[in-house]
Design a protein around this motif. Structure first.
Motif, mmCIF file in Angstrom:
data_model
loop_
_atom_site.group_PDB
_atom_site.id
_atom_site.type_symbol
_atom_site.label_atom_id
_atom_site.label_comp_id
_atom_site.label_asym_id
_atom_site.label_seq_id
_atom_site.Cartn_x
_atom_site.Cartn_y
_atom_site.Cartn_z
ATOM 1 N N GLU A 1 63.120 101.816 -41.218
ATOM 2 C CA GLU A 1 64.002 100.664 -41.068
ATOM 3 C C GLU A 1 64.472 100.568 -39.626
ATOM 4 O OE1 GLU A 1 68.253 101.574 -42.056
ATOM 5 O OE2 GLU A 1 67.312 102.554 -43.794
ATOM 6 N N VAL A 2 65.377 99.636 -39.365
ATOM 7 C CA VAL A 2 65.882 99.436 -38.005
ATOM 8 C C VAL A 2 66.618 100.680 -37.511
ATOM 9 C CG1 VAL A 2 67.446 98.083 -36.555
ATOM 10 C CG2 VAL A 2 66.051 96.941 -38.298
ATOM 11 N N ARG A 3 67.418 101.268 -38.383
ATOM 12 C CA ARG A 3 68.136 102.484 -37.997
ATOM 13 C C ARG A 3 67.161 103.645 -37.838
ATOM 14 N NH1 ARG A 3 72.240 103.646 -42.691
ATOM 15 N NH2 ARG A 3 70.331 103.170 -43.856
ATOM 16 N N PRO A 4 67.430 104.542 -36.904
ATOM 17 C CA PRO A 4 66.578 105.734 -36.808
ATOM 18 C C PRO A 4 66.798 106.622 -38.028
ATOM 19 C CG PRO A 4 68.478 105.955 -35.368
ATOM 20 C CD PRO A 4 68.496 104.538 -35.886
ATOM 21 N N PRO A 5 65.816 107.433 -38.410
ATOM 22 C CA PRO A 5 65.999 108.357 -39.540
ATOM 23 C C PRO A 5 67.188 109.286 -39.290
ATOM 24 C CG PRO A 5 63.704 108.266 -38.860
ATOM 25 C CD PRO A 5 64.488 107.551 -37.813
ATOM 26 N N LYS A 6 67.852 109.659 -40.351
ATOM 27 C CA LYS A 6 68.973 110.606 -40.259
ATOM 28 C C LYS A 6 68.576 111.833 -41.081
ATOM 29 C CE LYS A 6 74.013 110.935 -40.736
ATOM 30 N NZ LYS A 6 75.232 110.290 -41.283
ATOM 31 N N ILE A 7 67.757 112.669 -40.459
ATOM 32 C CA ILE A 7 67.134 113.779 -41.183
ATOM 33 C C ILE A 7 67.894 115.083 -40.956
ATOM 34 C CG2 ILE A 7 65.047 115.180 -41.401
ATOM 35 C CD1 ILE A 7 63.452 112.673 -40.641
ATOM 36 N N ILE A 8 68.227 115.746 -42.037
ATOM 37 C CA ILE A 8 68.875 117.061 -41.984
ATOM 38 C C ILE A 8 68.207 117.990 -42.985
ATOM 39 C CG2 ILE A 8 71.100 116.033 -41.339
ATOM 40 C CD1 ILE A 8 72.013 116.871 -44.240
ATOM 41 N N GLY B 1 82.948 108.204 -50.077
ATOM 42 C CA GLY B 1 81.967 108.137 -49.013
ATOM 43 C C GLY B 1 80.982 109.284 -48.898
ATOM 44 N N ALA B 2 80.876 110.148 -49.917
ATOM 45 C CA ALA B 2 79.969 111.296 -49.820
ATOM 46 C C ALA B 2 78.504 110.869 -49.743
ATOM 47 C CB ALA B 2 80.169 112.223 -51.011
ATOM 48 N N GLU B 3 77.750 111.571 -48.913
ATOM 49 C CA GLU B 3 76.298 111.414 -48.860
ATOM 50 C C GLU B 3 75.587 112.541 -49.618
ATOM 51 O OE1 GLU B 3 75.386 109.482 -44.548
ATOM 52 O OE2 GLU B 3 76.455 111.411 -44.502
ATOM 53 N N ILE B 4 76.243 113.697 -49.678
ATOM 54 C CA ILE B 4 75.719 114.856 -50.401
ATOM 55 C C ILE B 4 76.869 115.482 -51.176
ATOM 56 C CG2 ILE B 4 74.527 117.073 -50.235
ATOM 57 C CD1 ILE B 4 73.701 116.270 -47.373
ATOM 58 N N VAL B 5 76.662 115.761 -52.451
ATOM 59 C CA VAL B 5 77.673 116.467 -53.246
ATOM 60 C C VAL B 5 77.042 117.742 -53.798
ATOM 61 C CG1 VAL B 5 79.301 116.381 -55.157
ATOM 62 C CG2 VAL B 5 78.816 114.304 -53.849
ATOM 63 N N PHE B 6 77.667 118.867 -53.497
ATOM 64 C CA PHE B 6 77.193 120.168 -53.962
ATOM 65 C C PHE B 6 77.889 120.527 -55.270
ATOM 66 C CE2 PHE B 6 76.676 120.159 -49.364
ATOM 67 C CZ PHE B 6 75.385 120.653 -49.213
ATOM 68 N N ASN B 7 77.126 121.155 -56.174
ATOM 69 C CA ASN B 7 77.687 121.629 -57.435
ATOM 70 C C ASN B 7 77.425 123.129 -57.574
ATOM 71 O OD1 ASN B 7 76.858 121.659 -60.876
ATOM 72 N ND2 ASN B 7 78.920 121.377 -60.125
ATOM 73 N N PRO B 8 78.246 123.958 -56.899
ATOM 74 C CA PRO B 8 78.101 125.416 -57.041
ATOM 75 C C PRO B 8 78.603 125.844 -58.416
ATOM 76 C CG PRO B 8 79.997 124.886 -55.658
ATOM 77 C CD PRO B 8 79.326 123.586 -55.976
ATOM 78 N N VAL C 1 65.792 122.085 -48.410
ATOM 79 C CA VAL C 1 65.399 120.698 -48.676
ATOM 80 C C VAL C 1 65.706 119.836 -47.457
ATOM 81 C CG1 VAL C 1 65.741 118.667 -50.126
ATOM 82 C CG2 VAL C 1 65.777 120.944 -51.154
ATOM 83 N N GLU C 2 64.663 119.201 -46.948
ATOM 84 C CA GLU C 2 64.829 118.242 -45.857
ATOM 85 C C GLU C 2 65.039 116.859 -46.460
ATOM 86 O OE1 GLU C 2 62.259 118.302 -42.121
ATOM 87 O OE2 GLU C 2 61.516 116.494 -43.152
ATOM 88 N N MET C 3 66.018 116.131 -45.962
ATOM 89 C CA MET C 3 66.335 114.822 -46.540
ATOM 90 C C MET C 3 66.695 113.827 -45.442
ATOM 91 S SD MET C 3 70.063 115.844 -48.206
ATOM 92 C CE MET C 3 69.364 117.078 -49.286
ATOM 93 N N ASP C 4 66.334 112.578 -45.663
ATOM 94 C CA ASP C 4 66.731 111.488 -44.784
ATOM 95 C C ASP C 4 67.901 110.776 -45.442
ATOM 96 O OD1 ASP C 4 67.049 109.221 -43.228
ATOM 97 O OD2 ASP C 4 64.893 108.825 -43.030
ATOM 98 N N LEU C 5 69.076 110.888 -44.840
ATOM 99 C CA LEU C 5 70.288 110.332 -45.446
ATOM 100 C C LEU C 5 70.283 108.810 -45.498
ATOM 101 C CD1 LEU C 5 72.959 112.741 -43.907
ATOM 102 C CD2 LEU C 5 71.900 112.846 -46.165
ATOM 103 N N ASN C 6 69.374 108.169 -44.769
ATOM 104 C CA ASN C 6 69.254 106.716 -44.874
ATOM 105 C C ASN C 6 68.902 106.288 -46.298
ATOM 106 O OD1 ASN C 6 69.838 106.320 -42.189
ATOM 107 N ND2 ASN C 6 67.719 105.939 -41.552
ATOM 108 N N LEU C 7 68.342 107.209 -47.067
ATOM 109 C CA LEU C 7 67.973 106.886 -48.436
ATOM 110 C C LEU C 7 69.192 106.504 -49.273
ATOM 111 C CD1 LEU C 7 65.600 106.694 -50.417
ATOM 112 C CD2 LEU C 7 65.945 109.115 -50.962
#
Length: 367
Positions: A65-72, A246-253, A331-337
């Motif tokens: 997309e227009v935005r660059p990937p946000k990969i972590i 506003g969470a992008e990732i939620v951990f469930n320990p 796990v590698e993920m693109d937060l733009n998803l």
């Protein structure tokens, strides 16, 4: 078959389907025909073999997309305790530190940016014993206790965000808490477990209070993250609030056993990822823990089933780690998803939060 002999559901399926059947199963069950495995370094594979832990790595793409990937990269660690539970508490904790440090070193070598440990990771899950005073040395301060001091150095060394779920002692009051340590080794904040079980031997209300902090989302260098501790995954509104904040990732320990809902372990956090358009990361401890109570000398055995996994906002998920082995999931993920899925499904746009709020208020008032 002994339940502990079942290494993973993924292994059973893989060993009993031909290639075409497996591809179709993966499409239906995981959401994609290919697991999208990441290549691990030879040194990582060698370390796993040397120390007898499992390492697996996968990735999730997003559309260009227009935005660059946000990969972590995210890392999840599941592990067993090391020493018997009747050993001195400081020795038990130090032995776990020694094991976990090896896993964190490997995570760093694989480029992990955010790492999460399992529920109350520096101790055995003694909450099934009905005893409290005997275990009080495991309770620690969130911002300067032994766990924080240990992990702070590693977070700074590797420029890694670390989520550390502990048993917190705050001026004599206990909480089930997840501490967030930033990439400079500083205390960023904490979340306290909102929902406490009182089911069977899971009588956590006898040890600590329900959380009083709400649903914080931490804006870290790499992503906006939140922590929904263990039993909180059974509460849909708990997941919802992290998304609204506003969470992008939620951990469930977690620390959960086969007889306590293993059949829906692979469902709830996956549902939450879909419903709230964020990534969910499920981490469960592994191994067998044996306790002998001080009163009555009663022996209690608890076996945990691991199976840690990650789900993307579109519902695609990784295979799980094994049920019976220490492991690291990368796990590698693109937060733009996250935004792409929100725009596609329109869940936020079509939500009727005003209607829900009105009816919840009415229910609480007893009208």
């Amino acid at each position: 078959m002994d339940v502990q002999q079942v290494r993973s559901l993924d292994e059973i399926i893989k060993n009993n389907l031909n290639s075409e059947q497996l591809k179709e199963y993966n499409r239906i069950h995981y959401g994609r025909t290919d697991h999208c495995e990441l290549k691990l370094q030879d040194s990582t594979l060698a370390a796993g073999k040397e120390h007898d832990f499992e390492v697996a790595a996968f990735y999730f793409d997003a559309a260009k997309e227009v935005r660059p990937p946000k990969i972590i990269k995210v890392g999840l660690i599941q592990h067993s305790i090391v020493l018997p539970t009747n050993e001195p508490i400081d020795k038990q904790r130090d032995a776990i530190f020694f094991k976990v440090e090896k896993l964190i070193d490997i995570a760093a070598s694989e480029g992990v940016n955010i790492l999460c440990l399992q529920e109350t990771w520096p101790m055995p899950f003694f909450l099934c014993t009905g005893e409290k005073e005997e275990w009080k040395e495991f309770a620690e301060a969130a911002d300067n206790g032994p766990s924080f001091q240990f992990l702070s150095k590693l977070a700074k060394k590797y420029k890694m965000i670390i989520v550390s779920p502990i048993l917190e002692n705050d001026n004599g009051v206990w909480w089930n808490t997840a501490v967030v340590i930033d990439e400079n080794g500083n205390y960023l904040g904490k979340h306290r477990k909102n929902h406490l079980p009182s089911v069977g031997s899971f009588s956590e209300t006898a040890y600590y209070l329900p959380g009083n902090i709400g649903h914080p989302v931490f804006e870290t260098k790499y992503a906006k993250i939140a922590i929904n501790i263990c039993y909180g995954r059974h509460h849909a509104l708990n997941w919802l609030m992290f998304g609204l904040n506003g969470a992008e990732i939620v951990f469930n320990p977690a620390a959960t056993v086969p007889e306590f809902g293993e059949s829906f372990w692979g469902i709830e956090t996956r549902n939450a990822a879909i419903a709230n358009s964020y990534f969910t990361c499920s981490i469960n401890r592994v191994g067998t823990e044996v306790f002998t109570t001080k009163v009555g000398q009663k022996e209690i055995t608890r076996s945990f089933y691991g199976s840690s996994y990650v789900t993307a906002p579109n519902g695609h998920r990784t295979p799980g780690l094994s049920r019976d082995k220490d492991g690291l999931l990368v796990v590698e993920m693109d937060l733009n998803l996250c935004r792409q899925v929100k725009d596609h499904w329109g869940f936020n746009m079509t939500a009727r939060l005003d209607m829900y709020a009105k009816e919840i208020k009415k229910s609480l008032s007893g009208e």
